[in-house]
Design a protein around this motif. Structure first.
Motif, PDB file in Angstrom:
ATOM      1  N   ASP A 143      51.942  59.915 -12.239  1.00 22.32           N
ATOM      2  CA  ASP A 143      53.278  60.210 -11.722  1.00 22.32           C
ATOM      3  C   ASP A 143      54.364  59.493 -12.518  1.00 22.32           C
ATOM      4  N   HIS A 144      54.109  58.242 -12.888  1.00 21.76           N
ATOM      5  CA  HIS A 144      55.113  57.464 -13.607  1.00 21.76           C
ATOM      6  C   HIS A 144      55.484  58.162 -14.915  1.00 21.76           C
ATOM      7  N   TRP A 145      54.501  58.584 -15.664  1.00 18.31           N
ATOM      8  CA  TRP A 145      54.757  59.242 -16.949  1.00 18.31           C
ATOM      9  C   TRP A 145      55.461  60.581 -16.746  1.00 18.31           C
ATOM     10  N   GLN A 146      54.982  61.384 -15.797  1.00 17.31           N
ATOM     11  CA  GLN A 146      55.584  62.697 -15.550  1.00 17.31           C
ATOM     12  C   GLN A 146      57.040  62.566 -15.102  1.00 17.31           C
ATOM     13  N   GLY A 147      57.293  61.641 -14.188  1.00 17.69           N
ATOM     14  CA  GLY A 147      58.660  61.434 -13.710  1.00 17.69           C
ATOM     15  C   GLY A 147      59.589  60.995 -14.828  1.00 17.69           C
ATOM     16  N   ALA A 148      59.089  60.124 -15.709  1.00 16.94           N
ATOM     17  CA  ALA A 148      59.900  59.650 -16.834  1.00 16.94           C
ATOM     18  C   ALA A 148      60.219  60.784 -17.800  1.00 16.94           C
ATOM     19  N   VAL A 149      59.250  61.628 -18.082  1.00 15.54           N
ATOM     20  CA  VAL A 149      59.465  62.753 -19.005  1.00 15.54           C
ATOM     21  C   VAL A 149      60.455  63.752 -18.399  1.00 15.54           C
ATOM     22  N   ILE A 150      60.305  64.059 -17.130  1.00 15.51           N
ATOM     23  CA  ILE A 150      61.221  64.995 -16.476  1.00 15.51           C
ATOM     24  C   ILE A 150      62.634  64.419 -16.466  1.00 15.51           C
ATOM     25  N   ALA A 151      62.770  63.134 -16.138  1.00 18.39           N
ATOM     26  CA  ALA A 151      64.091  62.497 -16.129  1.00 18.39           C
ATOM     27  C   ALA A 151      64.718  62.514 -17.515  1.00 18.39           C
ATOM     28  N   SER A 152      63.936  62.230 -18.521  1.00 28.32           N
ATOM     29  CA  SER A 152      64.437  62.240 -19.888  1.00 28.32           C
ATOM     30  C   SER A 152      64.886  63.646 -20.294  1.00 28.32           C
ATOM     31  N   GLY A 199      54.018  64.924  -4.545  1.00 27.19           N
ATOM     32  CA  GLY A 199      55.437  65.237  -4.720  1.00 27.19           C
ATOM     33  C   GLY A 199      56.330  64.039  -4.502  1.00 27.19           C
ATOM     34  N   ARG A 200      56.030  63.239  -3.485  1.00 29.55           N
ATOM     35  CA  ARG A 200      56.840  62.043  -3.226  1.00 29.55           C
ATOM     36  C   ARG A 200      56.697  61.032  -4.353  1.00 29.55           C
ATOM     37  N   GLY A 201      55.506  60.941  -4.949  1.00 32.49           N
ATOM     38  CA  GLY A 201      55.307  60.039  -6.086  1.00 32.49           C
ATOM     39  C   GLY A 201      56.135  60.452  -7.283  1.00 32.49           C
ATOM     40  N   LEU A 202      56.167  61.755  -7.568  1.00 34.79           N
ATOM     41  CA  LEU A 202      56.986  62.254  -8.682  1.00 34.79           C
ATOM     42  C   LEU A 202      58.467  62.042  -8.403  1.00 34.79           C
ATOM     43  N   LEU A 203      58.884  62.275  -7.167  1.00 31.24           N
ATOM     44  CA  LEU A 203      60.284  62.059  -6.800  1.00 31.24           C
ATOM     45  C   LEU A 203      60.677  60.605  -7.039  1.00 31.24           C
ATOM     46  N   VAL A 215      65.864  66.136 -18.316  1.00 31.37           N
ATOM     47  CA  VAL A 215      67.056  66.519 -17.557  1.00 31.37           C
ATOM     48  C   VAL A 215      68.309  65.827 -18.107  1.00 31.37           C
ATOM     49  N   THR A 216      68.210  64.548 -18.412  1.00 30.88           N
ATOM     50  CA  THR A 216      69.390  63.810 -18.843  1.00 30.88           C
ATOM     51  C   THR A 216      69.694  63.948 -20.331  1.00 30.88           C
ATOM     52  N   ARG A 217      68.684  63.943 -21.165  1.00 28.60           N
ATOM     53  CA  ARG A 217      68.924  63.950 -22.611  1.00 28.60           C
ATOM     54  C   ARG A 217      68.958  65.342 -23.228  1.00 28.60           C
ATOM     55  N   ILE A 218      68.120  66.243 -22.772  1.00 34.50           N
ATOM     56  CA  ILE A 218      68.065  67.588 -23.344  1.00 34.50           C
ATOM     57  C   ILE A 218      69.039  68.519 -22.608  1.00 34.50           C
ATOM     58  N   LEU A 219      68.919  68.565 -21.283  1.00 35.25           N
ATOM     59  CA  LEU A 219      69.804  69.432 -20.503  1.00 35.25           C
ATOM     60  C   LEU A 219      71.187  68.817 -20.300  1.00 35.25           C
ATOM     61  N   LYS A 220      71.285  67.493 -20.478  1.00 32.87           N
ATOM     62  CA  LYS A 220      72.541  66.748 -20.316  1.00 32.87           C
ATOM     63  C   LYS A 220      73.160  66.943 -18.923  1.00 32.87           C
ATOM     64  N   LYS A 221      72.307  66.865 -17.914  1.00 37.27           N
ATOM     65  CA  LYS A 221      72.756  67.008 -16.529  1.00 37.27           C
ATOM     66  C   LYS A 221      72.922  65.642 -15.887  1.00 37.27           C
ATOM     67  N   LYS A 222      74.023  65.474 -15.159  1.00 30.28           N
ATOM     68  CA  LYS A 222      74.296  64.210 -14.480  1.00 30.28           C
ATOM     69  C   LYS A 222      74.025  64.306 -12.982  1.00 30.28           C
ATOM     70  N   ASN A 223      74.357  65.433 -12.376  1.00 30.27           N
ATOM     71  CA  ASN A 223      74.113  65.650 -10.953  1.00 30.27           C
ATOM     72  C   ASN A 223      73.061  66.733 -10.814  1.00 30.27           C
ATOM     73  N   VAL A 224      71.963  66.398 -10.173  1.00 26.63           N
ATOM     74  CA  VAL A 224      70.856  67.340 -10.046  1.00 26.63           C
ATOM     75  C   VAL A 224      70.366  67.402  -8.607  1.00 26.63           C
ATOM     76  N   ALA A 225      69.780  68.520  -8.252  1.00 25.83           N
ATOM     77  CA  ALA A 225      69.082  68.644  -6.975  1.00 25.83           C
ATOM     78  C   ALA A 225      67.593  68.582  -7.292  1.00 25.83           C
ATOM     79  N   VAL A 226      66.886  67.765  -6.559  1.00 25.78           N
ATOM     80  CA  VAL A 226      65.449  67.605  -6.785  1.00 25.78           C
ATOM     81  C   VAL A 226      64.703  68.252  -5.625  1.00 25.78           C
ATOM     82  N   VAL A 227      63.905  69.251  -5.931  1.00 25.12           N
ATOM     83  CA  VAL A 227      63.072  69.935  -4.950  1.00 25.12           C
ATOM     84  C   VAL A 227      61.649  69.449  -5.175  1.00 25.12           C
ATOM     85  N   TYR A 228      61.020  68.946  -4.131  1.00 27.98           N
ATOM     86  CA  TYR A 228      59.683  68.364  -4.284  1.00 27.98           C
ATOM     87  C   TYR A 228      58.806  68.713  -3.092  1.00 27.98           C
TER      88      TYR A 228
END
Length: 76
Positions: free
Chosen positions: A9-18, A39-43, A20-33
């Motif tokens: 979960d730690h690795w997956q969450g870090a990759v998704i966060a990276s 799911g709670r671990g990834l969140l 969203v923020t670095r590639i998509l350049k999104k600051k405000n996001v909705a997280v569906v889990y």
């Protein structure tokens, strides 16, 4: 030979966060889990990684966990 790749979960969450923020350049996001252990671990991992990168969840939306069989959701 068969290789399987299982990321924690730690690795997956870090990759998704990276992504969203670095590639998509999104600051405000909705997280569906999925509101289950996985799911709670990834969140949790996503939130921990995304916030220092400048992305904050505008909403967190839990979904009911999938049943063991998805066939009831796939009826024609």
């Amino acid at each position: 030979t068969v290789f399987t790749m299982m990321y924690n979960d730690h690795w997956q969450g870090a990759v998704i966060a990276s992504y969203v923020t670095r590639i998509l350049k999104k600051k405000n996001v909705a997280v569906v889990y999925e509101d289950a252990v996985y799911g709670r671990g990834l969140l949790k991992s996503f939130m921990k990684q995304a916030e220092p990168m400048g992305s904050t969840p505008a909403a967190t939306i839990p979904l009911e966990p999938m049943p063991a069989s998805v066939s009831p959701r796939c009826s024609a």
